[in-house]
Design a protein around this motif. Structure first.
Motif, short mmCIF file in Angstrom:
data_model
loop_
_atom_site.label_atom_id
_atom_site.label_comp_id
_atom_site.label_asym_id
_atom_site.label_seq_id
_atom_site.Cartn_x
_atom_site.Cartn_y
_atom_site.Cartn_z
N THR A 165 -0.06 37.06 -39.18
CA THR A 165 -1.14 36.98 -39.95
C THR A 165 -1.31 38.15 -40.56
O THR A 165 -2.01 38.28 -41.68
CB THR A 165 -2.43 36.52 -39.13
N THR A 179 -1.85 38.35 -44.46
CA THR A 179 -3.01 39.20 -45.23
C THR A 179 -2.66 40.41 -45.92
O THR A 179 -3.28 40.53 -47.07
CB THR A 179 -3.91 39.77 -43.96
N ASP A 239 -13.02 33.05 -41.69
CA ASP A 239 -12.36 32.56 -40.60
C ASP A 239 -12.88 31.39 -40.00
O ASP A 239 -14.01 31.78 -39.31
CB ASP A 239 -12.18 33.82 -39.61
N ILE A 294 -8.49 31.81 -43.12
CA ILE A 294 -7.68 31.97 -41.74
C ILE A 294 -7.97 31.29 -40.66
O ILE A 294 -8.99 31.03 -40.18
CB ILE A 294 -7.72 33.56 -41.52
N HIS A 311 -6.49 31.24 -37.05
CA HIS A 311 -5.75 32.12 -36.30
C HIS A 311 -5.40 30.92 -35.04
O HIS A 311 -4.24 31.05 -34.45
CB HIS A 311 -6.44 33.21 -35.54
N MET A 350 -4.03 29.92 -44.09
CA MET A 350 -3.14 30.81 -43.46
C MET A 350 -3.09 30.22 -41.97
O MET A 350 -4.48 29.99 -41.30
CB MET A 350 -3.48 32.25 -43.21
N SER A 365 -0.93 29.79 -37.75
CA SER A 365 0.09 30.70 -36.99
C SER A 365 0.09 30.19 -36.05
O SER A 365 -0.43 29.26 -35.26
CB SER A 365 -0.35 32.01 -37.13
N CYS A 421 3.94 32.89 -39.19
CA CYS A 421 2.57 32.42 -39.81
C CYS A 421 2.88 31.69 -41.12
O CYS A 421 4.06 31.92 -41.55
CB CYS A 421 1.84 33.74 -40.30
#
Length: 472
Positions: free
Chosen positions: A184, A188, A253, A286, A288, A314, A316, A328
């Motif tokens: 990530t 980014t 996020d 994002i 995560h 995104m 991952s 990712c």
């Protein structure tokens, strides 16, 4: 660096010489730089498990060699090197003027201990048993046909598997709209390097892991943070400032936000999407840890709600022991993927073909979904154990929002200045709030799912003791 070294008591070399040799090696290697301040003697005594006399003798030896300088009432610093005033370049000047600026000193210290760089599943959970069928996939890589599948966008079978996986969470896309990256942080970096320049406007949630990522700051972005409530980033505050900025990028996020653990609600996502469409701005979403979220139904990504191409998404693999599959994926419009791929090629940080083949096998065999179901159970168990310990040892010194305590526990410590607390030394497995918001002096992050089961109690009790001492 000082916290994980101990002298060898079985060695014939005296303890004070082992200590001085260790400190000298840190200075000679550049780990300790000229003018860096050394920890106090009492702290080194605690960290290294030796007597204060041993530390004093080692310091005296280094001072006599000209390696360190004594400052009355304020300790010792590393001396300037003997040649630093001669013909050696001013490396500090070069580094400070470069695109990639020096990162936070505290961040480097914690990262050296596996800190912020290893928000992962603890070593008690091993993924090896889910990899039984991956050998065949790796062997296939020897064939010319499979080598041809390793495109500049990533391993084509993995891109196709990810398109199917994303459809299961509501993101309807094709393999052509997916770019595979190694992490990530890499993703980014290429997104902001590819879409922004000095003075570009970035709007993001406060607090945020983005504050620790030097790559973002090195670009010279105008970074504007917006506070969150229990539902996520404030849509009202976002609406107030949106018209003030030219061509901003919104950084979100949305699931288990790092560090707060807040999950943006569906209604809040609708409000955000209305603003995104009205102002025609791009969003970097994002997630995560989305696939590790412990409760059903899983929250739908913002990307699944869009009707156009506003959002770059995104996702991952969750980092786990012992095989750290650093994969990712970026999902965006085809033209954006083409551009980001050009950036990725230039920085040459693509994930290995073997890792991509392993990841693809996990998806196609269904082992990934079995594994993540077990990961969720693992996280839930760690969460419940940690909450019980927090109730026992940390109340009423610290507060937390239980529904947000999953992978990340975000403690509110209103009566203790946490910057001052951490200045006295590391608190094992805990991270100060100012990593994520430079003005934050009242929060601490704790990640129990990254620890072995036997380490959770020790971490909570050590934190409780430090808070107790500091509040006196």
């Amino acid at each position: 660096m000082f916290y994980n070294w101990k002298p060898d008591r079985g060695s014939a070399l005296p303890l004070h010489e082992q200590v001085s040799d260790y400190l000298r090696s840190l200075m000679n290697s550049g780990t300790l730089l000229p003018n860096d301040r050394l920890p106090g003697q009492r702290k080194l005594t605690e960290y290294m498990g030796v007597s204060r006399t041993t530390i004093i003798t080692a310091f005296e030896q280094l001072r006599n060699e000209g390696m360190i300088i004594s400052h009355p009432q304020s300790g010792f610093t590393v001396a300037p090197t003997k040649h630093s005033e001669g013909h050696t370049p001013d490396w500090e000047m070069y580094m400070k003027r470069a695109k990639y600026r020096p990162g936070m000193k505290e961040f480097r210290m914690w990262a050296g201990l596996g800190g912020l760089s290893s928000f992962s599943i603890g070593e008690d959970f091993s993924i090896i048993k889910y990899l039984r069928n991956t050998e065949q996939s790796i062997n296939k890589l020897n064939s010319a046909r499979h080598i041809d599948m390793y495109t500049k966008y990533g391993y084509q079978p993995l891109r196709e598997s990810l398109a199917k996986h994303l459809a299961s969470i509501g993101i309807m896309t094709s393999a052509d709209n997916i770019l595979i990256c190694s992490s990530t942080f890499t993703a980014t970096n290429i997104i902001y390097s590819g879409l922004a320049t000095y003075g570009s406007n970035m709007i993001y949630e406060k607090p945020n892991l983005a504050n620790t990522v030097t790559d973002i700051h090195s670009i010279g972005l105008n970074m504007t943070d917006i506070s969150m409530d229990e539902y996520g980033i404030s849509s009202k505050e976002l609406a107030k400032i949106m018209h003030k900025y030219k061509n901003p990028i919104l950084h979100l996020d949305t699931c288990d936000q790092l560090p707060t653990g807040i999950v943006m609600t569906k209604n809040r996502k609708r409000e955000i999407m209305d603003l995104v469409r009205t102002y025609k701005i791009p969003v970097i979403e994002i997630e995560h840890t989305r696939d590790a979220w412990h409760e059903k139904p899983f929250p739908a990504p913002l990307k699944s709600m869009e009707g156009g191409g506003n959002i770059i998404y995104m996702g991952s693999f969750l980092r786990s022991y012992p095989l750290d599959i650093r994969i990712c994926w970026i999902v965006a419009e085809r033209r954006v993927i083409e551009h980001l791929c050009d950036v990725l090629i230039q920085i040459d940080d693509r994930p290995s073909m073997a890792m991509q083949a392993i990841a693809n096998e996990l998806f196609t065999s269904g082992a990934y979904y079995t594994m993540m179901e077990n990961v969720r159970g693992f996280i839930k168990g760690r969460r419940e154990a940690a909450l019980d310990l927090c109730d026992k040892y940390l109340k009423p010194v610290a507060g937390w929002t239980e529904k947000n305590c999953v992978i990340h526990f975000w403690f509110d410590i209103p009566d203790v200045n946490t910057r001052s607390l951490f200045s006295r030394g590391n608190v094992a497995n805990c991270y100060p709030g100012y990593f994520f918001d430079r003005d934050d002096t009242s929060h601490i992050l704790f990640c129990p799912s990254s620890l072995a089961a036997g380490d959770i109690k020790g971490t909570v009790t050590a934190l409780a003791e430090r808070l107790k001492q500091h509040s006196k």
